[in-house]
Motif scaffolding. Structure first.
Motif, PDB file in Angstrom:
ATOM      1  N   LEU A 154      13.580 -34.797  25.422  1.00  0.00           N
ATOM      2  CA  LEU A 154      13.837 -35.576  26.482  1.00  0.00           C
ATOM      3  C   LEU A 154      14.430 -35.029  27.633  1.00  0.00           C
ATOM      4  N   THR A 155      14.135 -35.233  28.963  1.00  0.00           N
ATOM      5  CA  THR A 155      14.997 -34.425  30.121  1.00  0.00           C
ATOM      6  C   THR A 155      16.182 -35.414  30.230  1.00  0.00           C
ATOM      7  N   GLN A 156      17.233 -34.747  30.919  1.00  0.00           N
ATOM      8  CA  GLN A 156      18.322 -35.489  31.273  1.00  0.00           C
ATOM      9  C   GLN A 156      18.155 -36.736  32.239  1.00  0.00           C
ATOM     10  N   GLU A 157      17.146 -36.848  32.871  1.00  0.00           N
ATOM     11  CA  GLU A 157      16.827 -38.127  33.597  1.00  0.00           C
ATOM     12  C   GLU A 157      16.211 -39.118  32.799  1.00  0.00           C
ATOM     13  N   GLN A 158      15.421 -38.682  31.804  1.00  0.00           N
ATOM     14  CA  GLN A 158      14.808 -39.644  30.527  1.00  0.00           C
ATOM     15  C   GLN A 158      16.149 -40.299  29.989  1.00  0.00           C
ATOM     16  N   MET A 159      17.048 -39.215  29.538  1.00  0.00           N
ATOM     17  CA  MET A 159      18.088 -39.786  28.532  1.00  0.00           C
ATOM     18  C   MET A 159      19.019 -40.653  29.272  1.00  0.00           C
ATOM     19  N   SER A 160      19.328 -40.297  30.634  1.00  0.00           N
ATOM     20  CA  SER A 160      19.889 -41.315  31.610  1.00  0.00           C
ATOM     21  C   SER A 160      19.502 -42.907  31.355  1.00  0.00           C
ATOM     22  N   ASP A 161      17.968 -43.063  31.379  1.00  0.00           N
ATOM     23  CA  ASP A 161      17.516 -44.047  31.495  1.00  0.00           C
ATOM     24  C   ASP A 161      17.807 -44.907  30.017  1.00  0.00           C
ATOM     25  N   ARG A 162      17.712 -44.136  29.073  1.00  0.00           N
ATOM     26  CA  ARG A 162      17.646 -44.526  27.468  1.00  0.00           C
ATOM     27  C   ARG A 162      19.110 -44.881  27.397  1.00  0.00           C
ATOM     28  N   VAL A 163      20.124 -44.214  27.544  1.00  0.00           N
ATOM     29  CA  VAL A 163      21.412 -44.753  27.286  1.00  0.00           C
ATOM     30  C   VAL A 163      22.307 -45.240  28.329  1.00  0.00           C
ATOM     31  N   GLY A 164      21.634 -45.407  29.714  1.00  0.00           N
ATOM     32  CA  GLY A 164      22.316 -46.083  30.533  1.00  0.00           C
ATOM     33  C   GLY A 164      23.452 -45.328  31.071  1.00  0.00           C
ATOM     34  N   LYS A 165      23.428 -44.085  31.008  1.00  0.00           N
ATOM     35  CA  LYS A 165      24.396 -43.160  31.780  1.00  0.00           C
ATOM     36  C   LYS A 165      24.059 -42.345  32.977  1.00  0.00           C
ATOM     37  N   THR A 171      25.527 -34.425  31.790  1.00  0.00           N
ATOM     38  CA  THR A 171      25.786 -33.037  31.974  1.00  0.00           C
ATOM     39  C   THR A 171      27.006 -32.522  31.877  1.00  0.00           C
ATOM     40  N   ASN A 172      28.085 -33.419  32.091  1.00  0.00           N
ATOM     41  CA  ASN A 172      29.550 -33.041  31.889  1.00  0.00           C
ATOM     42  C   ASN A 172      29.537 -32.919  30.164  1.00  0.00           C
ATOM     43  N   TYR A 173      28.991 -33.712  29.521  1.00  0.00           N
ATOM     44  CA  TYR A 173      29.106 -34.032  27.861  1.00  0.00           C
ATOM     45  C   TYR A 173      28.456 -32.485  27.355  1.00  0.00           C
ATOM     46  N   LEU A 174      27.174 -32.102  27.950  1.00  0.00           N
ATOM     47  CA  LEU A 174      26.396 -31.166  27.411  1.00  0.00           C
ATOM     48  C   LEU A 174      27.170 -29.831  27.751  1.00  0.00           C
ATOM     49  N   ARG A 175      27.978 -29.604  28.657  1.00  0.00           N
ATOM     50  CA  ARG A 175      28.822 -28.655  29.123  1.00  0.00           C
ATOM     51  C   ARG A 175      29.491 -28.112  28.069  1.00  0.00           C
ATOM     52  N   LEU A 176      30.208 -29.115  27.381  1.00  0.00           N
ATOM     53  CA  LEU A 176      31.314 -28.923  26.497  1.00  0.00           C
ATOM     54  C   LEU A 176      30.685 -28.162  25.214  1.00  0.00           C
ATOM     55  N   LEU A 177      29.432 -28.100  25.102  1.00  0.00           N
ATOM     56  CA  LEU A 177      28.794 -27.149  24.160  1.00  0.00           C
ATOM     57  C   LEU A 177      29.047 -25.877  24.275  1.00  0.00           C
ATOM     58  N   ARG A 178      29.501 -25.437  25.684  1.00  0.00           N
ATOM     59  CA  ARG A 178      29.645 -23.911  25.827  1.00  0.00           C
ATOM     60  C   ARG A 178      30.971 -23.489  25.515  1.00  0.00           C
ATOM     61  N   LEU A 179      31.669 -24.352  25.196  1.00  0.00           N
ATOM     62  CA  LEU A 179      33.144 -23.717  24.789  1.00  0.00           C
ATOM     63  C   LEU A 179      33.149 -23.191  23.464  1.00  0.00           C
ATOM     64  N   ASP A 180      34.098 -22.332  23.368  1.00  0.00           N
ATOM     65  CA  ASP A 180      34.221 -21.948  21.970  1.00  0.00           C
ATOM     66  C   ASP A 180      34.555 -22.900  20.968  1.00  0.00           C
ATOM     67  N   PRO A 181      33.909 -22.464  19.805  1.00  0.00           N
ATOM     68  CA  PRO A 181      33.631 -23.096  18.557  1.00  0.00           C
ATOM     69  C   PRO A 181      35.384 -23.770  18.264  1.00  0.00           C
ATOM     70  N   ILE A 182      36.265 -23.017  18.406  1.00  0.00           N
ATOM     71  CA  ILE A 182      37.648 -23.183  18.177  1.00  0.00           C
ATOM     72  C   ILE A 182      38.188 -24.471  19.075  1.00  0.00           C
ATOM     73  N   ILE A 183      37.902 -24.358  20.496  1.00  0.00           N
ATOM     74  CA  ILE A 183      38.301 -25.532  21.267  1.00  0.00           C
ATOM     75  C   ILE A 183      37.348 -26.421  20.942  1.00  0.00           C
ATOM     76  N   GLN A 184      35.989 -26.628  20.493  1.00  0.00           N
ATOM     77  CA  GLN A 184      35.230 -27.765  20.242  1.00  0.00           C
ATOM     78  C   GLN A 184      36.032 -28.668  19.386  1.00  0.00           C
ATOM     79  N   THR A 185      36.451 -27.789  18.232  1.00  0.00           N
ATOM     80  CA  THR A 185      37.142 -28.186  16.922  1.00  0.00           C
ATOM     81  C   THR A 185      38.339 -29.104  17.726  1.00  0.00           C
TER      82      THR A 185
END
Length: 300
Positions: A154-165, A171-185
């Motif tokens: 799914l593209t981010q545009e399609q996800m936007s339609d599916r989840v109503g966001k 994009t802001n949520y997905l960027r969190l996965l670029r954080l170091d694993p320690i910070i994600q924890t």
């Protein structure tokens, strides 16, 4: 960290279901299939085979060892994805580095998402429903978005339609996965907020990220203070002095002193000292049994 352990305990129950010959789930029409689709399940590593069509064949040994160390201390933060091929047999779809590092760390099981025949629509519904829940932490939401991208294309545009966001929210949520694993924890366990994470992600260097993360915790920095700290770091980089503002720690702890903690608890204990002289001792554990062992040591 306790939150992650709870999820893996649930996964073990589902794992037992999958190993029951009378409940061999092969498609979404089968009984109990709804318990599998969209859920994290603890799988035996020996039951998983590498995808023979995996285009990547070279893995950096040094980074694998680093990931292995992280997994030993924090567990597998992002589950792998596998395809069910036969009874209690699975083929890896994504996450080979995590699988290899888990083997290197001596793990016998690993959290995994399982794809079964004709589960595409069911998986989309399960993930979208999961995202709409109110008790998810930001990393769990980000991982659900990433699965929709990786597994359903799914593209981010399609996800936007599916989840109503809004797309920017996704994009802001997905960027969190670029954080170091320690910070994600740290975000998952509530030590820092998503706002803190969004500020830290503007720094690419993971070592600098974790240094700022520890400073946030030690000094109880607000999101605004964190943003100012990140800005100062970036200005230093621009001035060819890539370092954080100097710390004035009133004393230090030696490696020998750290070893006292490590030897006592039987785990690599992290000891940090803030500029104001206050400190934090973090004791990692990897299961409920390991936690009970540590509690027993403290009672003795």
């Amino acid at each position: 960290m306790a939150k992650a352990i709870k999820k893996q305990a649930l996964g073990r129950g589902l794992s037992a279901l999958l190993k029951d010959p009378e409940n061999d789930i092969k498609s979404v029409e089968d009984v109990n299939a709804d318990k599998v689709v969209g859920n994290i399940i603890e799988l035996e590593i020996d039951a998983i085979e590498i995808n023979p069509f995996q285009p990547r064949t070279n893995f950096n040994e040094e980074t694998l060892k680093e990931l292995s160390t992280s997994i030993r201390e924090l567990g597998v933060i992002q589950p792998i994805t596998v395809r069910k091929t036969d009874f209690n047999k699975y083929q890896l779809i994504s996450g080979e580095r995590r699988l290899r590092a888990s083997k290197l760390a001596g793990l016998t099981t690993i959290p995994a998402y399982i794809r079964i025949a004709n589960d595409n629509d069911s998986l989309v519904m399960a993930l979208v429903e999961n995202i709409q829940r109110h008790d998810l932490d930001p990393i769990e939401i980000a991982l659900s978005y990433q699965r929709l991208i990786d597994e359903i294309q799914l593209t981010q545009e399609q996800m936007s339609d599916r989840v109503g966001k809004k797309r920017s929210t996704i994009t802001n949520y997905l960027r969190l996965l670029r954080l170091d694993p320690i910070i994600q924890t740290g975000i998952r366990d509530g030590f820092i907020s998503m706002g803190h994470g969004r500020a830290i992600i503007n720094i690419a260097d993971h070592e600098a990220q974790t240094e700022i993360y520890h400073k946030i915790i030690m000094e109880n920095l607000s999101v605004r203070e964190t943003e100012a700290l990140v800005k100062a770091y970036q200005e230093n980089l621009h001035n060819d002095t890539p370092s954080l503002p100097a710390k004035k720690i009133s004393y230090t702890i030696s490696d020998q002193q750290k070893r006292v903690f490590t030897d006592f608890f039987g785990a690599k204990v992290d000891v940090k000292i803030a500029a104001n002289g206050k400190g934090k001792i973090a004791i990692p554990f990897h299961s409920s049994e390991d936690l009970e062992r540590i509690i027993k040591l403290l009672k003795e």
